[in-house]
Enzyme design. Structure first.
Site, PDB file in Angstrom:
ATOM      1  N   ASP A  32      -2.527  -9.470   8.171  1.00  0.00           N
ATOM      2  CA  ASP A  32      -1.598  -8.553   8.856  1.00  0.00           C
ATOM      3  C   ASP A  32      -1.137  -9.160  10.180  1.00  0.00           C
ATOM      4  O   ASP A  32       0.033  -9.062  10.546  1.00  0.00           O
ATOM      5  CB  ASP A  32      -2.278  -7.201   9.104  1.00  0.00           C
ATOM      6  N   GLU A  40       0.843  -1.208   0.000  1.00  0.00           N
ATOM      7  CA  GLU A  40       0.000   0.000   0.000  1.00  0.00           C
ATOM      8  C   GLU A  40       0.874   1.252   0.000  1.00  0.00           C
ATOM      9  O   GLU A  40       0.412   2.336   0.325  1.00  0.00           O
ATOM     10  CB  GLU A  40      -0.982  -0.016   1.179  1.00  0.00           C
ATOM     11  N   GLU A  51      -3.097 -19.487   2.931  1.00  0.00           N
ATOM     12  CA  GLU A  51      -4.265 -20.012   2.208  1.00  0.00           C
ATOM     13  C   GLU A  51      -5.515 -20.006   3.088  1.00  0.00           C
ATOM     14  O   GLU A  51      -6.341 -20.918   3.037  1.00  0.00           O
ATOM     15  CB  GLU A  51      -3.943 -21.431   1.692  1.00  0.00           C
TER      16      GLU A  51
HETATM   17  O1  RIB Z   1      -5.270  -5.930   5.561  1.00  0.00           O
HETATM   18  C1  RIB Z   1      -6.425  -5.274   5.992  1.00  0.00           C
HETATM   19  C2  RIB Z   1      -6.350  -3.817   5.686  1.00  0.00           C
HETATM   20  O2  RIB Z   1      -6.342  -3.647   4.300  1.00  0.00           O
HETATM   21  C3  RIB Z   1      -7.518  -3.020   6.203  1.00  0.00           C
HETATM   22  O3  RIB Z   1      -7.356  -2.564   7.519  1.00  0.00           O
HETATM   23  C4  RIB Z   1      -7.624  -1.895   5.212  1.00  0.00           C
HETATM   24  O4  RIB Z   1      -7.054  -0.715   5.674  1.00  0.00           O
HETATM   25  C5  RIB Z   1      -6.941  -2.427   3.958  1.00  0.00           C
HETATM   26  O5  RIB Z   1      -6.004  -1.604   3.494  1.00  0.00           O
END
Ligand code: RIB
Length: 292
Positions: A242, A139, A211
């Site tokens: 995450d 991102e 997965e």
């Molecule tokens: O990985 C989850 C995240 O991806 C969310 O919190 C959102 O912000 C997106 O970017």
């Protein structure tokens, strides 16, 4: 206490829950709306801090109300924000999330996250020098990922690249990253048309495919292994990846081997989906260890 540096996005998640997602041109009534802190970078930083790591976040927010809120959230989770500078010409990043039919769909507006540039990273090099492991995702701009991969290689630092959302990466990034953790879809984008088993064997103990409820797949140098996921009742799967990445990074930085680190990360990820919001269910160290 291991030191973790996370380079990445810090966003506000705008979450709508509904029975189903609308088709193009269709309007539906939703059930609820919430704003909760998110962004893959910030999520990974919070997850690592809850697991007991000393975490520094390197990112950007806008000079606006969401920016203040997401920054406060990082501080409340004991994440150092010395290297999170507000920008004035971009809004804080947002993720527009629909939770319906047991899964999420997400549109990200990067905003200030686009200002996490190679030049900005140069200002945080001392933090990276001190880290035991560095995490980065997709991102942030592509040239930043390339710069960080080269920098970590030069500094001899462990780098975990979570290539989410999906986008191609250069051969050099692939070579320099210590760990690469695509999900199944991201894997097909990174290694289009290639045999999964052959690719895994080419990157033993480095390429880790998540997965979901089917577990985690990697090659241990002798054979392909699947580490099963823990079965839980899912409330919201946002942020599970995450949590997995952060927990795996903390575990390998602490010296655990691949198999132990993946089991620890699988457990943390499974706990994370039992509550609403990307960060809502992220567990503490005691919660993970108590449930293993
Ligand atoms: O990985 C989850 C995240 O991806 C969310 O919190 C959102 O912000 C997106 O970017």
């Amino acid at each position: 206490m291991v030191k973790v540096a996370v380079i990445g996005s810090i966003s506000m998640d705008l979450v709508v829950t509904a029975n189903k997602r609308p088709l193009a041109g269709e309007t539906l009534m939703g059930d609820s709306f919430h704003t909760v802190p998110g962004g893959k970078g910030a999520n990974q930083a919070v997850a690592a801090a809850r697991l007991g790591a000393d975490v520094a976040m390197i990112g950007r927010v806008g000079d606006d109300a969401f920016g203040t809120e997401v920054l406060d959230n990082l501080k409340n989770n004991r994440v150092s924000v010395t290297n999170v500078e507000p920008v004035t010409h971009q809004a804080t990043g947002t993720a527009h999330i629909t939770l319906a039919e047991g899964d999420n769909s997400i549109i990200v507006v990067k905003g200030a996250n686009d200002e996490v540039t190679p030049d900005y990273i140069k200002g945080a090099e001392d933090v990276l020098q001190q880290a035991d492991i560095i995490l980065i995702q997709h991102e942030t701009p592509e040239d930043t990922v390339e710069y960080v991969a080269e920098l970590c290689h030069r500094l001899g630092k462990k780098l975990l690249l979570n290539p989410a959302p999906a986008r191609k990466i250069s051969a050099q990034v692939l070579e320099y990253a210590t760990y690469i953790t695509p999900n199944e879809h991201e894997f097909t984008v990174l290694f289009e048309g290639e045999s999964r088993s052959k690719v895994l064997a080419k990157y033993p103990n480095r390429l880790i495919i998540t997965e979901g409820k089917n577990g985690v797949r990697y090659h241990n140098g002798s054979t392909e292994v699947v580490v099963p996921a823990y079965v839980v009742e899912a409330v919201d799967t946002t942020g599970a990846g995450d949590t997995f990445n952060a927990a795996f990074a903390v575990a390998v930085a602490e010296g655990r081997d691949m198999s132990e680190a993946i089991q620890f990360a699988n457990r943390a990820a499974s706990l994370s989906i039992t509550k609403f919001g990307a960060q809502g269910g992220m567990p503490t160290r005691a919660e993970v260890e108590g449930s293993l």
